[in-house]
Design a protein around this motif. Sequence first.
Motif, PDB file in Angstrom:
ATOM      1  N   GLY A   1       0.741  -0.852   0.219  1.00  0.00           N
ATOM      2  CA  GLY A   1       0.071  -0.322  -0.212  1.00  0.00           C
ATOM      3  C   GLY A   1       1.235   1.319  -0.427  1.00  0.00           C
ATOM      4  N   ALA A   2       1.999   1.400   1.337  1.00  0.00           N
ATOM      5  CA  ALA A   2       2.838   2.288   1.105  1.00  0.00           C
ATOM      6  C   ALA A   2       3.479   2.183  -0.553  1.00  0.00           C
ATOM      7  CB  ALA A   2       3.624   2.213   2.102  1.00  0.00           C
ATOM      8  N   HIS A   3       3.936   1.801  -1.358  1.00  0.00           N
ATOM      9  CA  HIS A   3       4.726   1.731  -3.228  1.00  0.00           C
ATOM     10  C   HIS A   3       3.434   2.074  -3.175  1.00  0.00           C
ATOM     11  CE1 HIS A   3       5.937   0.475  -6.527  1.00  0.00           C
ATOM     12  NE2 HIS A   3       5.221   0.290  -6.513  1.00  0.00           N
TER      13      HIS A   3
ATOM     14  N   MET B   1       1.461  13.258  -8.654  1.00  0.00           N
ATOM     15  CA  MET B   1       0.341  14.283  -8.301  1.00  0.00           C
ATOM     16  C   MET B   1      -0.175  14.456  -6.139  1.00  0.00           C
ATOM     17  SD  MET B   1      -2.742  11.574 -10.355  1.00  0.00           S
ATOM     18  CE  MET B   1      -3.742  13.626 -10.735  1.00  0.00           C
ATOM     19  N   PRO B   2       0.934  15.216  -6.016  1.00  0.00           N
ATOM     20  CA  PRO B   2       1.704  15.439  -4.734  1.00  0.00           C
ATOM     21  C   PRO B   2       0.279  16.354  -3.551  1.00  0.00           C
ATOM     22  CG  PRO B   2       2.966  16.907  -6.096  1.00  0.00           C
ATOM     23  CD  PRO B   2       2.242  15.638  -6.746  1.00  0.00           C
ATOM     24  N   GLY B   3      -0.076  15.810  -3.349  1.00  0.00           N
ATOM     25  CA  GLY B   3      -1.091  16.446  -2.021  1.00  0.00           C
ATOM     26  C   GLY B   3      -2.589  15.860  -2.906  1.00  0.00           C
TER      27      GLY B   3
ATOM     28  N   ALA C   1       1.379   9.536   2.932  1.00  0.00           N
ATOM     29  CA  ALA C   1       2.441  10.004   1.986  1.00  0.00           C
ATOM     30  C   ALA C   1       1.054  11.354   1.513  1.00  0.00           C
ATOM     31  CB  ALA C   1       1.923   8.725   0.497  1.00  0.00           C
ATOM     32  N   GLY C   2       0.635  12.258   2.446  1.00  0.00           N
ATOM     33  CA  GLY C   2       0.216  13.168   2.016  1.00  0.00           C
ATOM     34  C   GLY C   2      -1.258  13.690   1.546  1.00  0.00           C
ATOM     35  N   LEU C   3      -1.401  12.842   0.869  1.00  0.00           N
ATOM     36  CA  LEU C   3      -2.635  12.779  -0.503  1.00  0.00           C
ATOM     37  C   LEU C   3      -4.342  12.930   1.389  1.00  0.00           C
ATOM     38  CD1 LEU C   3      -1.713   9.618  -2.211  1.00  0.00           C
ATOM     39  CD2 LEU C   3      -1.295  11.716  -2.586  1.00  0.00           C
ATOM     40  N   ARG C   4      -5.198  13.640   0.170  1.00  0.00           N
ATOM     41  CA  ARG C   4      -6.368  13.125   1.123  1.00  0.00           C
ATOM     42  C   ARG C   4      -7.386  12.604   0.647  1.00  0.00           C
ATOM     43  NH1 ARG C   4      -7.996  18.277  -1.417  1.00  0.00           N
ATOM     44  NH2 ARG C   4      -6.662  18.317  -3.412  1.00  0.00           N
TER      45      ARG C   4
END
Length: 392
Positions: A83-85, A94-96, A116-119
């Motif tokens: 999942g982390a990969h 596509m950061p954020g 990972a910084g995703l919403r």
Amino acid sequence: MTVTALLDGAGAELLAEACTNFQPGRELQLVEKLRRQYDATLVSAAVTQAALRHRAVSKFDSDAARMYFTPDGLEQATRSTVGAHRAQRIAATMPGSSVVDLGCGIGGDLISAARAGLRVTGVERDPATADAARANLAALGLPGEVIVGDAESIDLAPYDVVFADPARRADGRRVFDHNAYSPPWSFVTGLLNRTACVKVAPGIPHDAVPDGVEAEWVSDAGEVKEAALWSGHLYAGITRRATLLPSGATVTDAPEADSGPVGQYIYEPDGAVVRAGLVTAVAAAVDGWLLDPRIAYVTADALVSTALASAYEVLEELPYKEKALRSWVRSHDIGTLEIKKRGVDLDPAQLRRKLAPKGSGSATLIITRIDRDAIAFSCRRVAPSPTAGWPG
């Protein structure tokens, strides 16, 4: 009873005690002890949760001790390394970005994506499982929301990325045919018309992958875990990829390779490399060739460190005949026998019983087909170099 009863008050106190005293195989004794002080229904829920947390360590490592599970949710959850990969790949491109997880289960992929910084927004039709997903985000201090709803009815317009993990079980049995997924394959292919990542079974046929979509086969510690289909902004212009965790080694090209007689070493490609149809990349990596153009074994005269394959030194070529192999086992005092095979119809466990290894030595037997003939090789597994790797 859902996990909400265990989140605070007496339920949280009971769960902590159940986890502290849990021992595999002694659940009934623990239930009897706890029932002297707590409600029987609450005790059953707490001990079940303690058992699930114990099982979940293999997927979620230290996080498991703080997480909440349902039996089906744990069974279907993605291992955290995988999942982390996946989440890091989305975040790198596509950061954020905002990600909606259709059928989020107990929230394993939501956790990875949030870290990972995703919403993140999860959609789950089973209320009890949705409760577990919410509890897991909260327990790990991660932002995100979970909606109870049907994946096929959600408005996807507000989200940058859609992630989906279609159910691959029916009546408690694993489903291998992608046409039997739920939501159906037509829904999945519709998602792939936009920016999406869809987790599918490793056995997905290559010709089922739509044009303009990358199929990435992922293994973790040598075990093939999934294939992921990448589309839209996440499509890197590559048709097939194999990624090996935890090293992160990845390969995308399948150069031409010759076939020929066995060399000093046989290389067994990682399962993700085989599933992706990229076996010839191993031949290129070790300056070798295929034993047979239809079989996923590579051979070479040199020992080369590569994360793409396991290496075996060839000690002896043997006829594939039970009597000859049994004699070989006895004469070499073999007690621990690893049997690997490709291209031949045999059950390694059944053959091992027939060969009856009882000695003090150990060996690997590789049985394969070259042209029309089945042949066996006595081999010694070569430990990989600590620096083995493959350029990403």
